[in-house]
Motif scaffolding. Structure first.
Motif, PDB file in Angstrom:
ATOM      1  N   VAL A   1      48.319  48.206  25.972  1.00  0.00           N
ATOM      2  CA  VAL A   1      49.339  48.670  26.913  1.00  0.00           C
ATOM      3  C   VAL A   1      50.652  48.879  26.167  1.00  0.00           C
ATOM      4  O   VAL A   1      51.166  47.963  25.512  1.00  0.00           O
ATOM      5  N   LYS A   2      51.201  50.089  26.303  1.00  0.00           N
ATOM      6  CA  LYS A   2      52.463  50.422  25.640  1.00  0.00           C
ATOM      7  C   LYS A   2      53.615  50.180  26.604  1.00  0.00           C
ATOM      8  O   LYS A   2      53.650  50.718  27.707  1.00  0.00           O
ATOM      9  N   ILE A   3      54.550  49.344  26.177  1.00  0.00           N
ATOM     10  CA  ILE A   3      55.773  49.081  26.927  1.00  0.00           C
ATOM     11  C   ILE A   3      56.936  49.329  25.983  1.00  0.00           C
ATOM     12  O   ILE A   3      57.072  48.642  24.964  1.00  0.00           O
ATOM     13  N   ASN A   4      57.738  50.338  26.309  1.00  0.00           N
ATOM     14  CA  ASN A   4      58.800  50.779  25.391  1.00  0.00           C
ATOM     15  C   ASN A   4      58.169  51.153  24.053  1.00  0.00           C
ATOM     16  O   ASN A   4      57.303  52.009  23.994  1.00  0.00           O
ATOM     17  N   ASP A   5      58.550  50.493  22.983  1.00  0.00           N
ATOM     18  CA  ASP A   5      58.022  50.850  21.660  1.00  0.00           C
ATOM     19  C   ASP A   5      57.001  49.839  21.146  1.00  0.00           C
ATOM     20  O   ASP A   5      56.643  49.861  19.968  1.00  0.00           O
ATOM     21  N   LYS A   6      56.513  48.974  22.024  1.00  0.00           N
ATOM     22  CA  LYS A   6      55.587  47.940  21.587  1.00  0.00           C
ATOM     23  C   LYS A   6      54.277  48.041  22.352  1.00  0.00           C
ATOM     24  O   LYS A   6      54.256  48.417  23.525  1.00  0.00           O
ATOM     25  N   ILE A   7      53.162  47.714  21.679  1.00  0.00           N
ATOM     26  CA  ILE A   7      51.835  47.759  22.299  1.00  0.00           C
ATOM     27  C   ILE A   7      51.281  46.341  22.368  1.00  0.00           C
ATOM     28  O   ILE A   7      51.290  45.601  21.380  1.00  0.00           O
ATOM     29  N   TYR A   8      50.780  45.983  23.563  1.00  0.00           N
ATOM     30  CA  TYR A   8      50.236  44.655  23.806  1.00  0.00           C
ATOM     31  C   TYR A   8      48.730  44.743  24.067  1.00  0.00           C
ATOM     32  O   TYR A   8      48.285  45.595  24.837  1.00  0.00           O
ATOM     33  N   GLU A   9      47.980  43.849  23.428  1.00  0.00           N
ATOM     34  CA  GLU A   9      46.546  43.751  23.690  1.00  0.00           C
ATOM     35  C   GLU A   9      46.339  42.935  24.967  1.00  0.00           C
ATOM     36  O   GLU A   9      46.824  41.808  25.070  1.00  0.00           O
ATOM     37  N   CYS A  10      45.610  43.518  25.923  1.00  0.00           N
ATOM     38  CA  CYS A  10      45.456  42.882  27.226  1.00  0.00           C
ATOM     39  C   CYS A  10      43.990  42.821  27.649  1.00  0.00           C
ATOM     40  O   CYS A  10      43.172  43.653  27.243  1.00  0.00           O
ATOM     41  N   LYS A  11      43.706  41.832  28.498  1.00  0.00           N
ATOM     42  CA  LYS A  11      42.437  41.764  29.214  1.00  0.00           C
ATOM     43  C   LYS A  11      42.729  42.002  30.692  1.00  0.00           C
ATOM     44  O   LYS A  11      43.844  41.760  31.163  1.00  0.00           O
ATOM     45  N   ALA A  12      41.714  42.474  31.424  1.00  0.00           N
ATOM     46  CA  ALA A  12      41.885  42.699  32.859  1.00  0.00           C
ATOM     47  C   ALA A  12      41.561  41.422  33.624  1.00  0.00           C
ATOM     48  O   ALA A  12      40.651  40.674  33.252  1.00  0.00           O
ATOM     49  N   ARG A  13      42.305  41.142  34.674  1.00  0.00           N
ATOM     50  CA  ARG A  13      42.005  40.012  35.534  1.00  0.00           C
ATOM     51  C   ARG A  13      40.633  40.180  36.169  1.00  0.00           C
ATOM     52  O   ARG A  13      40.195  41.302  36.461  1.00  0.00           O
ATOM     53  N   GLY A  14      39.946  39.090  36.424  1.00  0.00           N
ATOM     54  CA  GLY A  14      38.608  39.132  36.977  1.00  0.00           C
ATOM     55  C   GLY A  14      38.532  39.757  38.351  1.00  0.00           C
ATOM     56  O   GLY A  14      37.492  40.300  38.747  1.00  0.00           O
ATOM     57  N   ARG A  15      39.645  39.743  39.084  1.00  0.00           N
ATOM     58  CA  ARG A  15      39.603  40.258  40.453  1.00  0.00           C
ATOM     59  C   ARG A  15      39.309  41.752  40.513  1.00  0.00           C
ATOM     60  O   ARG A  15      38.850  42.262  41.522  1.00  0.00           O
ATOM     61  N   PHE A  16      39.558  42.478  39.417  1.00  0.00           N
ATOM     62  CA  PHE A  16      39.262  43.913  39.422  1.00  0.00           C
ATOM     63  C   PHE A  16      37.770  44.159  39.568  1.00  0.00           C
ATOM     64  O   PHE A  16      37.349  45.138  40.188  1.00  0.00           O
ATOM     65  N   ARG A  17      36.947  43.274  38.976  1.00  0.00           N
ATOM     66  CA  ARG A  17      35.492  43.432  39.083  1.00  0.00           C
ATOM     67  C   ARG A  17      35.028  43.301  40.530  1.00  0.00           C
ATOM     68  O   ARG A  17      34.137  44.010  40.974  1.00  0.00           O
ATOM     69  N   HIS A  18      35.659  42.398  41.269  1.00  0.00           N
ATOM     70  CA  HIS A  18      35.282  42.190  42.670  1.00  0.00           C
ATOM     71  C   HIS A  18      35.687  43.377  43.536  1.00  0.00           C
ATOM     72  O   HIS A  18      35.098  43.612  44.596  1.00  0.00           O
ATOM     73  N   ARG A  19      36.691  44.110  43.110  1.00  0.00           N
ATOM     74  CA  ARG A  19      37.151  45.289  43.859  1.00  0.00           C
ATOM     75  C   ARG A  19      36.494  46.568  43.336  1.00  0.00           C
ATOM     76  O   ARG A  19      36.836  47.663  43.772  1.00  0.00           O
ATOM     77  N   ASP A  20      35.521  46.424  42.416  1.00  0.00           N
ATOM     78  CA  ASP A  20      34.842  47.571  41.819  1.00  0.00           C
ATOM     79  C   ASP A  20      35.844  48.561  41.236  1.00  0.00           C
ATOM     80  O   ASP A  20      35.753  49.766  41.441  1.00  0.00           O
ATOM     81  N   LEU A  21      36.811  48.029  40.517  1.00  0.00           N
ATOM     82  CA  LEU A  21      37.874  48.837  39.928  1.00  0.00           C
ATOM     83  C   LEU A  21      38.042  48.433  38.475  1.00  0.00           C
ATOM     84  O   LEU A  21      38.160  47.245  38.156  1.00  0.00           O
ATOM     85  N   SER A  22      38.046  49.408  37.602  1.00  0.00           N
ATOM     86  CA  SER A  22      38.238  49.143  36.175  1.00  0.00           C
ATOM     87  C   SER A  22      39.471  49.881  35.676  1.00  0.00           C
ATOM     88  O   SER A  22      39.706  51.031  36.072  1.00  0.00           O
ATOM     89  N   PRO A  23      40.261  49.255  34.826  1.00  0.00           N
ATOM     90  CA  PRO A  23      41.395  49.968  34.223  1.00  0.00           C
ATOM     91  C   PRO A  23      40.909  51.150  33.390  1.00  0.00           C
ATOM     92  O   PRO A  23      39.835  51.097  32.780  1.00  0.00           O
TER      93      PRO A  23
END
Length: 288
Positions: free
Chosen positions: A15-37
């Motif tokens: 995820v890019k925020i301003n000039d920096k990139i952060y390594e992220c994991k998705a919260r588990g709740r997205f799986r329950h909503r059948d939604l993937s980033p």
């Protein structure tokens, strides 16, 4: 904090925020909503030192399935005039997917150095009859690259098209270095190898560009029969002239679109593809 996903690999999202990139994991709740980033998603994240967790995906303005990317505003549909040979039905499918997502479309013809004048004229005249902007390229020689770059500012742009047509080569030329791995055409099958390994957004010239795996088949079966005609912009100016407001431009009498086809105002090949696709949609419904 809010940022944009610029790359996704193996369950990790960058995820890019301003000039920096952060390594992220998705919260588990997205799986329950059948939604993937997806790459291109605008997201809210929580940070723990330099690691992050995606806690919310903001509303998408568009979503492509293949390539899987969100919030695209513009598509360069890349086809080679030869090697692999031009396929109009495949182009029509790409155009339908772009139109259903309300994307600005620019059609790029690459490898024009391999085409005969007659071959190029026939292909271009067919596409020009639809009304889309066309850019001519010889990506290996960097011809036409500056014209592409002039369209990038303020857009999230995707390069799509079948494998082996030169999408990665075009992106490499735009960036001035080898951003993505490129490959050759399969001599045995005369089809492109899948040369790009992941989808990634690259910031350039005031916008973002995505490169994604090449492929040679597309599923448009999810499109509703009422929506299909909206994916053919050359039909638009004839809608109000049809006898019936619910006209599907198929078997109805006094259809202005069909009259325009007969008069040569709408390309006959495009209309035939519309009818074939509409019949496939109708037949699927009958079998359900």
């Amino acid at each position: 904090m809010q940022g944009i996903i610029v790359k996704g690999i193996g369950g990790f999202y960058y995820v890019k925020i301003n000039d920096k990139i952060y390594e992220c994991k998705a919260r588990g709740r997205f799986r329950h909503r059948d939604l993937s980033p997806l790459v291109g998603d605008n997201v809210l994240i929580d940070l723990d030192k330099d690691k992050g967790f995606i806690k919310e995906i903001l509303t998408r303005t568009s979503e492509l399935i293949r390539p899987a990317i969100a919030n695209v505003t513009q598509a360069f549909i890349v086809f080679a005039v030869r090697q692999p040979d031009f396929n109009m039905d495949l182009l029509n499918k790409f155009l339908i997917l772009c139109e259903i997502n309300k994307l600005k479309v620019v059609i790029c013809f690459n490898k024009i150095d391999l085409a005969t004048d007659a071959n190029l004229e026939e292909t271009v005249s067919l596409v020009k009859s639809i009304g889309y902007e066309i850019i001519y390229l010889n990506a290996k020689a960097e011809k036409g690259i500056e014209e592409i770059k002039s369209h990038l500012e303020g857009n999230v742009t995707v390069f799509c098209g079948p494998s082996g047509v030169g999408k990665s080569t075009i992106l490499n030329s735009i960036l001035g270095h080898s951003a993505m791995e490129t490959g050759a055409i399969s001599e045995r099958l005369k089809r492109g190898k899948h040369t790009t390994r992941h989808c990634e957004l690259i910031e350039i010239d005031g916008g973002y560009v995505a490169d994604s795996p090449g492929f040679s088949s597309l599923d448009i079966g999810f499109i509703k029969k009422e929506s299909l005609q909206l994916c053919f912009p050359e039909f638009n100016k004839y809608y109000d002239e049809c006898k019936f407001s619910t006209c599907m431009h198929y078997k109805e009498p006094a259809c202005a679109v069909k009259k325009a086809v007969e008069a040569g105002e709408i390309n006959n090949n495009r209309y035939n593809f519309y009818v074939k696709t509409l019949e496939e949609i109708l037949n699927r419904r009958e079998w359900k």
